[in-house]
Scaffold this motif. Structure first.
Motif, PDB file in Angstrom:
ATOM      1  N   THR A   4     -12.067 -34.772 -23.419  1.00 24.71           N
ATOM      2  CA  THR A   4     -12.647 -35.610 -22.380  1.00 24.71           C
ATOM      3  C   THR A   4     -14.153 -35.486 -22.496  1.00 24.71           C
ATOM      4  N   LEU A   5     -14.828 -36.615 -22.705  1.00 22.62           N
ATOM      5  CA  LEU A   5     -16.255 -36.610 -22.980  1.00 22.62           C
ATOM      6  C   LEU A   5     -17.029 -37.263 -21.845  1.00 22.62           C
ATOM      7  N   ALA A   6     -18.099 -36.611 -21.415  1.00 20.21           N
ATOM      8  CA  ALA A   6     -19.010 -37.214 -20.444  1.00 20.21           C
ATOM      9  C   ALA A   6     -19.832 -38.294 -21.139  1.00 20.21           C
ATOM     10  N   THR A   7     -20.027 -39.415 -20.475  1.00 20.68           N
ATOM     11  CA  THR A   7     -20.823 -40.526 -21.000  1.00 20.68           C
ATOM     12  C   THR A   7     -21.828 -40.969 -19.945  1.00 20.68           C
ATOM     13  N   ASP A   8     -22.589 -41.988 -20.278  1.00 21.21           N
ATOM     14  CA  ASP A   8     -23.570 -42.499 -19.334  1.00 21.21           C
ATOM     15  C   ASP A   8     -24.037 -43.868 -19.815  1.00 21.21           C
ATOM     16  N   THR A   9     -24.756 -44.566 -18.959  1.00 18.36           N
ATOM     17  CA  THR A   9     -25.425 -45.786 -19.375  1.00 18.36           C
ATOM     18  C   THR A   9     -26.602 -45.416 -20.284  1.00 18.36           C
ATOM     19  N   GLY A  10     -27.050 -46.386 -21.067  1.00 15.88           N
ATOM     20  CA  GLY A  10     -28.193 -46.151 -21.930  1.00 15.88           C
ATOM     21  C   GLY A  10     -27.878 -45.442 -23.220  1.00 15.88           C
ATOM     22  N   VAL A  11     -26.578 -45.207 -23.492  1.00 14.99           N
ATOM     23  CA  VAL A  11     -26.163 -44.615 -24.756  1.00 14.99           C
ATOM     24  C   VAL A  11     -25.141 -45.545 -25.410  1.00 14.99           C
ATOM     25  N   ASP A  43     -23.671 -35.601 -38.228  1.00 17.13           N
ATOM     26  CA  ASP A  43     -23.364 -36.869 -37.559  1.00 17.13           C
ATOM     27  C   ASP A  43     -24.690 -37.551 -37.277  1.00 17.13           C
ATOM     28  N   VAL A  44     -24.942 -38.677 -37.935  1.00 22.95           N
ATOM     29  CA  VAL A  44     -26.202 -39.405 -37.779  1.00 22.95           C
ATOM     30  C   VAL A  44     -26.028 -40.497 -36.733  1.00 22.95           C
ATOM     31  N   GLY A  45     -26.817 -40.411 -35.657  1.00 26.91           N
ATOM     32  CA  GLY A  45     -26.672 -41.339 -34.539  1.00 26.91           C
ATOM     33  C   GLY A  45     -25.489 -40.937 -33.685  1.00 26.91           C
ATOM     34  N   CYS A  46     -25.545 -39.715 -33.160  1.00 28.14           N
ATOM     35  CA  CYS A  46     -24.342 -39.090 -32.579  1.00 28.14           C
ATOM     36  C   CYS A  46     -23.915 -39.679 -31.247  1.00 28.14           C
ATOM     37  N   GLY A  47     -24.826 -40.383 -30.522  1.00 24.83           N
ATOM     38  CA  GLY A  47     -24.445 -40.834 -29.194  1.00 24.83           C
ATOM     39  C   GLY A  47     -24.061 -39.652 -28.329  1.00 24.83           C
ATOM     40  N   TYR A  48     -22.997 -39.782 -27.558  1.00 25.51           N
ATOM     41  CA  TYR A  48     -22.563 -38.679 -26.702  1.00 25.51           C
ATOM     42  C   TYR A  48     -21.618 -37.704 -27.420  1.00 25.51           C
ATOM     43  N   ARG A  65     -31.003 -38.865 -23.836  1.00 27.64           N
ATOM     44  CA  ARG A  65     -29.849 -38.831 -22.930  1.00 27.64           C
ATOM     45  C   ARG A  65     -28.570 -38.576 -23.715  1.00 27.64           C
ATOM     46  N   ALA A  66     -28.457 -39.212 -24.884  1.00 24.15           N
ATOM     47  CA  ALA A  66     -27.289 -38.989 -25.736  1.00 24.15           C
ATOM     48  C   ALA A  66     -27.207 -37.547 -26.196  1.00 24.15           C
ATOM     49  N   LEU A  67     -28.330 -36.970 -26.597  1.00 25.59           N
ATOM     50  CA  LEU A  67     -28.321 -35.579 -27.056  1.00 25.59           C
ATOM     51  C   LEU A  67     -27.901 -34.628 -25.935  1.00 25.59           C
ATOM     52  N   GLY A  68     -28.380 -34.885 -24.726  1.00 28.34           N
ATOM     53  CA  GLY A  68     -27.965 -34.049 -23.607  1.00 28.34           C
ATOM     54  C   GLY A  68     -26.472 -34.123 -23.356  1.00 28.34           C
ATOM     55  N   LEU A  69     -25.913 -35.316 -23.482  1.00 27.90           N
ATOM     56  CA  LEU A  69     -24.471 -35.475 -23.311  1.00 27.90           C
ATOM     57  C   LEU A  69     -23.699 -34.752 -24.423  1.00 27.90           C
ATOM     58  N   THR A  70     -24.175 -34.858 -25.659  1.00 31.70           N
ATOM     59  CA  THR A  70     -23.492 -34.175 -26.756  1.00 31.70           C
ATOM     60  C   THR A  70     -23.485 -32.673 -26.524  1.00 31.70           C
ATOM     61  N   ARG A  71     -24.620 -32.126 -26.118  1.00 35.35           N
ATOM     62  CA  ARG A  71     -24.681 -30.678 -25.845  1.00 35.35           C
ATOM     63  C   ARG A  71     -23.715 -30.297 -24.726  1.00 35.35           C
ATOM     64  N   ALA A  72     -23.705 -31.078 -23.645  1.00 33.52           N
ATOM     65  CA  ALA A  72     -22.811 -30.776 -22.523  1.00 33.52           C
ATOM     66  C   ALA A  72     -21.350 -30.905 -22.936  1.00 33.52           C
ATOM     67  N   ASN A  73     -21.038 -31.913 -23.733  1.00 36.08           N
ATOM     68  CA  ASN A  73     -19.653 -32.109 -24.163  1.00 36.08           C
ATOM     69  C   ASN A  73     -19.204 -30.994 -25.104  1.00 36.08           C
TER      70      ASN A  73
END
Length: 201
Positions: free
Chosen positions: A29-36, A64-69, A93-101
């Motif tokens: 289960t992955l956290a997402t957001d707008t702007g990614v 992973d190049v252009g990792c998004g979330y 914002r995407a990098l923060g989501l990837t770290r959190a996920n």
């Protein structure tokens, strides 16, 4: 939306969400957001890539190049928990989501960072990307020429590109103009997965 997902700092208001990722034994289960990129669902091209692209033929770090979330990076990390996976993006914002996920999934082998933060001497056994085609051809070519030369001698890269967004012309450019042996691994659901080998010495 005025922003693109490849904007460094999205101005669109945050609207957090979640998506489920199922990919060959991986269930996250992955956290997402707008702007990614594809914040509301797992992009179809990403699914095609995850279903088709194998693990690298040699052992070593993956990128992973252009990792998004993080759906690609986290899938790789879950499949090879003892190998480092680097996830790069320009979108903070995407990098923060990837770290959190990654933290949420207990995947300590993921490093999400800006491209300039990847050690310059690091080579990769596997590079995976659903690249930002809509950033324009010059930006796309610059992106690929930045990372593909960093493949290990027996490493491989896998790129997923929509057929109607120029996958065939990209294959020709990689192979005939840039010298990267490139084959079409699969063609499915309007997408091609290209497998790219290092340039000949």
């Amino acid at each position: 939306m005025a922003d693109h997902y490849f904007t460094a700092t999205p101005s669109v208001a945050s609207r957090p969400g979640e998506v489920r990722l199922h990919a060959d034994g991986v269930d996250l289960t992955l956290a997402t957001d707008t702007g990614v990129f594809s914040g509301g669902r797992i992009d179809r091209g990403t699914r095609v890539l995850l279903d088709a692209a194998p693990m690298p033929p040699v052992r070593g770090p993956m990128l992973d190049v252009g990792c998004g979330y993080g759906p690609i990076a986290l899938t790789l990390a879950a499949r090879r928990r003892r190998l480092p996976v680097w996830a790069v993006d320009l979108n903070e914002r995407a990098l923060g989501l990837t770290r959190a996920n990654a933290q949420r999934a207990g995947l300590g082998n993921v490093t999400a960072c800006l491209p300039d933060e990847v050690p310059a001497d690091l080579s990769f056994a596997g590079i995976y990307s659903n690249p930002p085609i809509r950033s324009g051809k010059p930006a796309l070519h610059a992106l690929l020429l930045r990372w593909l030369p960093r493949l290990m001698p027996d490493g491989r890269a896998w790129l997923v590109v929509a057929k109607n967004l120029g996958s065939d012309s990209l294959q020709r450019w990689l192979e005939h103009e840039q010298g990267f042996p490139t084959v079409r691994l699969v063609s499915e659901k309007g997408y091609r997965v290209l497998e790219v080998a290092p340039r000949e010495p």
